[in-house]
Design an enzyme around this catalytic site. Structure first.
Site, PDB file in Angstrom:
ATOM      1  N   SER A  88       4.884   2.738   7.777  1.00  7.55           N
ATOM      2  CA  SER A  88       4.526   1.570   6.983  1.00  7.55           C
ATOM      3  C   SER A  88       5.685   1.129   6.101  1.00  7.55           C
ATOM      4  O   SER A  88       6.274   1.935   5.382  1.00  7.55           O
ATOM      5  CB  SER A  88       3.318   1.884   6.098  1.00  7.55           C
TER       6      SER A  88
ATOM      7  N   ASP B  95       0.147  -7.695   1.723  1.00  8.27           N
ATOM      8  CA  ASP B  95       0.491  -6.275   1.736  1.00  8.27           C
ATOM      9  C   ASP B  95       2.009  -6.061   1.719  1.00  8.27           C
ATOM     10  O   ASP B  95       2.535  -5.201   2.406  1.00  8.27           O
ATOM     11  CB  ASP B  95      -0.121  -5.546   2.932  1.00  8.27           C
TER      12      ASP B  95
ATOM     13  N   HIS C 247       0.811  -1.216   0.000  1.00 10.69           N
ATOM     14  CA  HIS C 247       0.000   0.000   0.000  1.00 10.69           C
ATOM     15  C   HIS C 247       0.849   1.275   0.000  1.00 10.69           C
ATOM     16  O   HIS C 247       0.335   2.361  -0.233  1.00 10.69           O
ATOM     17  CB  HIS C 247      -0.982   0.005   1.183  1.00 10.69           C
TER      18      HIS C 247
END
Length: 490
Positions: A242, A162, A132
């Site tokens: 992230s 992910d 993402h």
């Protein structure tokens, strides 16, 4: 009582008191010695425990070694989107605000940017991050800890975990060694390294392992093949972290930070990371094959709990209950049946669905796994040969990309065909300036016919379009499963 009797009584009392005092002193000395010996034994046992385990807690819980070792191998990632007027959403943004646009709406009216982190895993420039963080980006820029900047190439992505792999053109880079996330223990100290908020680069935070194999329902896949077995920590992780590193005190990578549990969009106490054992497998697949090799057992499953145990009359209250077994699947051929309860995979304990999915996902089609299951009050062991999404044991190769008029096409994978319920087509995987973009197509769109002539592959599309001119009718299906038609003057 005369004076002599009184005197003798006092002397006798003194003697008795002295004897009692000496006895008590000896008693307490012996008890103190016993306590000291007991404490020493406990210290020896504790020292032995720490020495025998896979980690060592430094004096004073010192994080300096791990931080200095890891920080040079964590990078800042800036993803740029040129804008195509389309609007899309991501479950990580909707639920955990982990796909960042600086608070801006997702409508693309012009160039926009998002930021995240990544971890160098090889000296020749391979970098792991979250899908993402770079998904659909038109350009991915990487800044190293020493401020060197590069433009990265996307090697491959895996939305079901992910994870994504990118690469920069450089040699002799500092990288972070993989650790074994299976060795992690609840309560163990860990560090999170990343770039929160896109401005606080190379930030290190500390916390402990709060839980393992967490499923927080943030990943979604059309075929329900998402893998969520997150490591939960209380190390502070925020927007921009992230794709960053979660490491043990030896400075080994034990997870990729992916999401936070929050109602505000910022850190609220818990963060979640993809375990390193799964990360390593996905990265190896992407490097070797360009696509992830998904191995399937072929079962529908739910967690065993007290309620299910009562309903089904089970003798155990943990494990994974088999609701159904697909025909000709690995489980079916191994003799596994509905009603069985899987309790181990390759000797590793299985207490819930997340653990089972991760342990199976570490393998490739054709691998054999030892499945330990409970049936009719007894424990059984079988070996199951895992299969791919097409039902065989062959390695799945990345489809060949064919370029035409500013767009890259591939023949859709079996997963996509199954999800969209189509027999074939030509899928747009990258869309730049050109006729296809002018016609209104979007990335992910699958062309199923041109002027009512069926398209079953990317190669067939090339053949059909070779002689086309003038107005054409394009028919197909969007990545969301909606049928669409486009008219264009070719």
């Amino acid at each position: 009582m005369n004076k002599l009797q009184f005197f003798l009584g006092v002397v006798l009392a003194a003697i008795l008191g002295g004897v009692t005092a000496v006895s008590l002193m000896q008693y307490f000395d012996e008890d103190s010695t016993a306590n000291t010996n007991l404490q020493s034994e406990r210290n020896i046992q504790l020292s032995k425990y720490l020495t025998d385990t896979a980690f060592t807690v430094p004096d004073g819980i010192n994080f300096i070694y791990a931080a200095e070792r890891v920080k040079p191998g964590v990078v800042f990632i800036r993803s740029t989107y040129n804008g195509s007027g389309q609007s899309f959403t991501n479950p990580l943004e909707d639920l955990y605000n982990e796909y960042f646009r600086n608070g801006e709406p997702r409508e693309r009216r012009g160039p926009s940017r998002s930021s995240g982190s990544g971890v160098i895993i090889s000296e020749d420039g391979y970098i792991v991050t979250n899908n993402h963080v770079i998904e659909d980006a038109d350009k991915v820029d990487v800044t190293l800890d020493d401020n060197r900047m590069y433009t990265a190439n996307v090697i491959g992505v895996d939305p079901t975990t992910d994870l994504a792999l990118i690469k920069i053109d450089e040699e002799d880079l500092p990288f972070v060694d993989f650790g074994d996330s299976d060795d992690l223990k609840i309560g163990e100290w860990v560090l999170a390294v990343g770039n929160p908020f896109g401005t606080l680069t190379s930030t290190v935070t500390a916390g402990i392992i709060s839980a393992k194999a967490r499923n927080i329902n943030i990943l979604h896949d059309r075929n329900n093949r998402q893998i969520e077995a997150f490591i939960q920590t209380d190390a502070a992780v925020n927007q921009g972290n992230s794709g960053g590193a979660l490491v043990n005190l030896r400075g080994e990578l034990i997870g990729i930070n992916t999401a936070i549990a929050t109602f505000t969009g910022t850190y609220a106490g818990y963060s979640f990371a993809v375990p390193a054992t799964l990360v390593r497998k996905v990265m190896n697949d992407l490097i070797e094959f360009g696509t992830v090799q998904r191995a399937l057992l072929g079962v529908s499953i739910i967690n065993v709990d007290a309620r299910l145990a009562a309903e089904e009359g089970l003798d155990i209250v943990e494990g994974v209950y088999i609701q159904g077994v697909a025909s000709e699947s690995a489980a079916s051929e191994a003799g596994i049946q509905p009603g069985d309860i899987i309790v181990e995979i390759n000797g590793k304990k299985v207490t819930n669905v997340s653990e089972l999915q991760e342990l199976v996902a570490r393998n490739r089609p054709g691998d054999k796994v030892k499945v330990t299951y409970y049936r009719d009050g007894g424990i059984n062991n079988v070996y199951a040969t895992l299969k791919n999404t097409m039902g065989d044991t062959e390695v799945v190769k990345r489809p060949e990309e064919l370029e035409m008029e500013g767009a890259l096409f591939i023949t859709p994978t079996a997963d996509v065909l199954q999800a969209l319920e189509i027999e074939g087509g030509a899928q747009v995987v990258e869309l730049g300036e050109g006729k296809w973009a002018d016609a209104g197509l979007e990335e992910g769109f699958v062309i199923t016919s041109i002027d009512h002539e069926k398209v079953f592959s990317a190669e067939q599309l090339m053949d059909i379009m070779a002689d086309k001119s003038g107005g054409i009718l394009i028919e197909g299906i969007t990545s969301e499963g909606k049928h669409a038609f486009y008219g264009y003057g070719w």
